[in-house]
Motif scaffolding. Sequence first.
Motif, PDB file in Angstrom:
ATOM      1  N   LEU A   1      -1.058  -4.757 -11.417  1.00  0.00           N
ATOM      2  CA  LEU A   1      -1.164  -3.354 -11.050  1.00  0.00           C
ATOM      3  C   LEU A   1      -0.317  -3.006  -9.830  1.00  0.00           C
ATOM      4  CD1 LEU A   1      -5.028  -2.844 -11.383  1.00  0.00           C
ATOM      5  CD2 LEU A   1      -3.270  -2.249 -13.071  1.00  0.00           C
ATOM      6  N   SER A   2       0.051  -1.724  -9.751  1.00  0.00           N
ATOM      7  CA  SER A   2       0.748  -1.197  -8.585  1.00  0.00           C
ATOM      8  C   SER A   2       0.166   0.158  -8.227  1.00  0.00           C
ATOM      9  CB  SER A   2       2.244  -1.054  -8.861  1.00  0.00           C
ATOM     10  OG  SER A   2       2.945  -0.662  -7.696  1.00  0.00           O
ATOM     11  N   ALA A   3       0.071   0.450  -6.928  1.00  0.00           N
ATOM     12  CA  ALA A   3      -0.441   1.737  -6.444  1.00  0.00           C
ATOM     13  C   ALA A   3       0.589   2.393  -5.536  1.00  0.00           C
ATOM     14  CB  ALA A   3      -1.758   1.547  -5.696  1.00  0.00           C
ATOM     15  N   HIS A   4       0.504   3.715  -5.444  1.00  0.00           N
ATOM     16  CA  HIS A   4       1.517   4.489  -4.706  1.00  0.00           C
ATOM     17  C   HIS A   4       0.871   5.767  -4.182  1.00  0.00           C
ATOM     18  CE1 HIS A   4       5.346   7.206  -5.237  1.00  0.00           C
ATOM     19  NE2 HIS A   4       5.175   6.876  -3.972  1.00  0.00           N
ATOM     20  N   PHE A   5       0.893   5.929  -2.865  1.00  0.00           N
ATOM     21  CA  PHE A   5       0.416   7.153  -2.238  1.00  0.00           C
ATOM     22  C   PHE A   5       1.513   7.679  -1.327  1.00  0.00           C
ATOM     23  CE2 PHE A   5      -3.443   4.999  -3.453  1.00  0.00           C
ATOM     24  CZ  PHE A   5      -4.322   6.015  -3.807  1.00  0.00           C
ATOM     25  N   GLU A   6       1.684   9.001  -1.304  1.00  0.00           N
ATOM     26  CA  GLU A   6       2.797   9.597  -0.550  1.00  0.00           C
ATOM     27  C   GLU A   6       2.359  10.888   0.117  1.00  0.00           C
ATOM     28  OE1 GLU A   6       7.366  11.194  -1.458  1.00  0.00           O
ATOM     29  OE2 GLU A   6       5.991  10.780  -3.119  1.00  0.00           O
ATOM     30  N   GLN A   7       2.681  11.007   1.408  1.00  0.00           N
ATOM     31  CA  GLN A   7       2.438  12.243   2.147  1.00  0.00           C
ATOM     32  C   GLN A   7       3.692  12.657   2.897  1.00  0.00           C
ATOM     33  OE1 GLN A   7      -1.033  11.404   4.589  1.00  0.00           O
ATOM     34  NE2 GLN A   7      -2.403  12.342   3.092  1.00  0.00           N
ATOM     35  N   MET A   8       3.802  13.960   3.147  1.00  0.00           N
ATOM     36  CA  MET A   8       4.889  14.526   3.933  1.00  0.00           C
ATOM     37  C   MET A   8       4.401  14.776   5.359  1.00  0.00           C
ATOM     38  SD  MET A   8       5.958  17.492   1.247  1.00  0.00           S
ATOM     39  CE  MET A   8       7.230  18.121   2.326  1.00  0.00           C
ATOM     40  N   VAL A   9       5.227  14.383   6.320  1.00  0.00           N
ATOM     41  CA  VAL A   9       4.847  14.541   7.726  1.00  0.00           C
ATOM     42  C   VAL A   9       5.995  15.174   8.500  1.00  0.00           C
ATOM     43  CG1 VAL A   9       3.988  13.382   9.785  1.00  0.00           C
ATOM     44  CG2 VAL A   9       3.488  12.417   7.527  1.00  0.00           C
ATOM     45  N   ALA A  10       5.697  16.243   9.225  1.00  0.00           N
ATOM     46  CA  ALA A  10       6.661  16.825  10.162  1.00  0.00           C
ATOM     47  C   ALA A  10       6.489  16.128  11.506  1.00  0.00           C
ATOM     48  CB  ALA A  10       6.438  18.330  10.297  1.00  0.00           C
ATOM     49  N   ILE A  11       7.601  15.719  12.071  1.00  0.00           N
ATOM     50  CA  ILE A  11       7.551  14.990  13.340  1.00  0.00           C
ATOM     51  C   ILE A  11       7.337  15.962  14.497  1.00  0.00           C
ATOM     52  CG2 ILE A  11       8.785  13.435  14.885  1.00  0.00           C
ATOM     53  CD1 ILE A  11       7.975  12.216  12.143  1.00  0.00           C
TER      54      ILE A  11
END
Length: 260
Positions: free
Chosen positions: A229-239
């Motif tokens: 199995l593989s998992a993937h989570f992604e968020q956008m962040v402004a610095i």
Amino acid sequence: MSKVYYKTAEEIEQVRESANVLSQLLAEIAGLVKPGITTLSLDKFAFDFIKDHNGTPAFLNYQGFPYSLCISVNDQVVHGFPSDYVLKDGDIVTVDGGVNLNGFISDSAYTFAVGEISEEAKQLLEVTKASLQAGVEQAIAGKRVGDISAAVQEYVTPYNYGIVRELVGHGVGFHLHEKPEVPNYGRRGSGPKLEEGLIICIEPMINAGKAGVKFWDDGWTVSTVDGKLSAHFEQMVAIRKGSPDVLLNFDAIEKVLNKK
């Protein structure tokens, strides 16, 4: 893209509006993911939802990609094609989407459990999501990309999971993929400096087994070399100075999941 793009405060808010549409979409998807549904039906729903919210799917026709969502099931890491595959109890499925709203791009991914999943799968999802949060905490002006990368790696390493190296996070906002690249492994204090106005996607891709991946003949789908199995989570962040500004958090998604 080979260029780093910095955004004004007004432009960051425009990206946030795009991210809000994507957050709503992923929350709707959270309610739809269940045994018996095809991944292609999720893609069709996403196309209509984005259009209904005055946007366009950022992934559709990007470098020839033929769908609105990347949907990756079980051992697929990223960039899976939606299809007639019927989700079944015990699957995990990553839904990765993007929205172009008035020329501003958002991008996020979440790995969902389908019905009841194994304890092994639950731990993989929990660790991957927690490693994302560890990385996000480092996304502050004055730090470096390597601080994010190392935080993800340090969180994951005790679990003996494979950290995918061929695929990385990236800048985003005016284009789907901008500089800098944001690996999920690295050394603290290394890499490009994080400066205000930068928006990045942090996206751990973590395998239950080996780190290695294989690329499919379709030119897009990537899966684990050992079939695990593989998992993937992604968020956008402004610095920003002082603390990270997460443009798309998972609150709306998890509100739906907690009701299921």
